[in-house]
Motif scaffolding. Structure first.
Motif, PDB file in Angstrom:
ATOM      1  N   ALA A 132       0.955  -1.311  -0.049  1.00  0.00           N
ATOM      2  CA  ALA A 132       0.027  -0.116  -0.278  1.00  0.00           C
ATOM      3  C   ALA A 132       0.729   1.091   0.003  1.00  0.00           C
ATOM      4  O   ALA A 132       0.501   2.255  -0.214  1.00  0.00           O
ATOM      5  N   ASP A 133       2.305   1.374   0.183  1.00  0.00           N
ATOM      6  CA  ASP A 133       3.097   2.134   0.130  1.00  0.00           C
ATOM      7  C   ASP A 133       4.139   2.224  -0.625  1.00  0.00           C
ATOM      8  O   ASP A 133       4.811   1.901  -1.069  1.00  0.00           O
ATOM      9  N   SER A 134       3.554   3.138  -2.034  1.00  0.00           N
ATOM     10  CA  SER A 134       4.077   2.645  -3.628  1.00  0.00           C
ATOM     11  C   SER A 134       5.618   3.813  -3.343  1.00  0.00           C
ATOM     12  O   SER A 134       6.965   3.298  -4.489  1.00  0.00           O
ATOM     13  N   LYS A 135       5.598   4.680  -1.923  1.00  0.00           N
ATOM     14  CA  LYS A 135       6.604   5.333  -2.462  1.00  0.00           C
ATOM     15  C   LYS A 135       8.239   4.291  -1.524  1.00  0.00           C
ATOM     16  O   LYS A 135       8.901   4.797  -2.202  1.00  0.00           O
ATOM     17  N   SER A 136       7.676   3.303  -0.848  1.00  0.00           N
ATOM     18  CA  SER A 136       8.731   2.974  -0.367  1.00  0.00           C
ATOM     19  C   SER A 136       9.753   2.264  -1.769  1.00  0.00           C
ATOM     20  O   SER A 136      10.538   1.230  -1.152  1.00  0.00           O
ATOM     21  N   VAL A 147       9.326  -4.191  -7.670  1.00  0.00           N
ATOM     22  CA  VAL A 147       8.567  -4.343  -6.485  1.00  0.00           C
ATOM     23  C   VAL A 147       6.640  -5.078  -7.865  1.00  0.00           C
ATOM     24  O   VAL A 147       6.353  -6.188  -7.430  1.00  0.00           O
ATOM     25  N   GLN A 148       6.398  -4.087  -8.282  1.00  0.00           N
ATOM     26  CA  GLN A 148       5.033  -4.285  -9.382  1.00  0.00           C
ATOM     27  C   GLN A 148       5.508  -5.008 -10.113  1.00  0.00           C
ATOM     28  O   GLN A 148       4.437  -6.103 -10.138  1.00  0.00           O
ATOM     29  N   PHE A 149       7.093  -6.116 -10.843  1.00  0.00           N
ATOM     30  CA  PHE A 149       7.172  -7.596 -11.429  1.00  0.00           C
ATOM     31  C   PHE A 149       6.380  -8.111 -10.409  1.00  0.00           C
ATOM     32  O   PHE A 149       5.494  -8.994 -10.877  1.00  0.00           O
ATOM     33  N   ASN A 150       7.114  -8.608  -9.581  1.00  0.00           N
ATOM     34  CA  ASN A 150       6.736  -9.469  -8.350  1.00  0.00           C
ATOM     35  C   ASN A 150       5.936  -9.499  -8.315  1.00  0.00           C
ATOM     36  O   ASN A 150       4.684 -10.570  -7.896  1.00  0.00           O
TER      37      ASN A 150
END
Length: 200
Positions: A132-136, A147-150
């Protein structure tokens, strides 16, 4: 619905799910669409467990093929074949559950990535809050967008494994009915058809 036809429907639905599961697992070996990470062994640990390739792939494919045979006229399209399909479907459930567990672990622990110059899993103890924390996600500088890939591929594996388990569980119930009541394949009706045509 006839138990034989139901078996065919279940098998035909399982095939694309098996293919999707295998493709997702293979893609996970190439984060950032680069082969260098798999060559260097810098791959997320859960990918190496091959949940999608083995569990949701090969292990589910075997029951799918057998379940398909029970829906056809022939050696497996009978009560005995239906009884055996229960065991095969249970194997399919086990494979799907393995794929599901590995995917959940992969999603929970997050990817192995380059974080400040060292390979680590920065989100391992985040209890999925990192999603939920895309900044991290910027902590993972390499592979690119890992991160998006996995997340996308492990999420797809979770979805396919749930559907596989549901379909195999349905076949266990269908197999029980088929064992008790017969498969109602055309083969079982032929003797009657022959008598009617003879009298005519």
């Amino acid at each position: 619905m006839c138990t034989g036809k139901c078996s065919r429907c279940i098998a035909v639905t399982l095939y694309p799910l098996v293919l999707a599961s295998i493709i997702c697992n293979i893609m996970l070996f190439f984060p950032g669409w680069d082969v260098k990470y798999v060559k260097d062994g810098h791959i997320t640990e859960e990918v190496k467990y091959m949940g999608g390739l083995v569990g949701g792939g090969l292990v589910v494919l075997m029951p799918a093929l057998y379940i398909h045979l029970t829906g056809e006229q022939g050696c497996c399209g009978n009560r005995c074949g239906m009884f055996l399909s229960i065991a095969f479907a249970a194997l399919g459930v086990a494979g799907a559950v393995y794929s599901f567990i590995v995917a959940v672990l992969g999603l929970g622990n997050g990817p192995l990535c380059n974080d400040s110059g060292r390979c680590t899993t920065p989100f391992k103890n985040s209890n999925l809050t990192y999603l939920a924390d895309s900044k991290s996600w910027g902590e993972c500088t390499e592979p690119e967008s890992v991160v998006q890939f996995n997340t996308g591929l492990f999420g797809a594996l979770i979805a396919t494994s749930c559907l596989q388990a549901l379909l195999c569980a349905t076949q266990m119930i269908n197999g029980l009915f088929g064992c008790l009541c017969g498969t109602c394949n055309n083969k079982e009706k032929r003797p009657l058809d022959h008598l009617h045509s003879h009298h005519a």
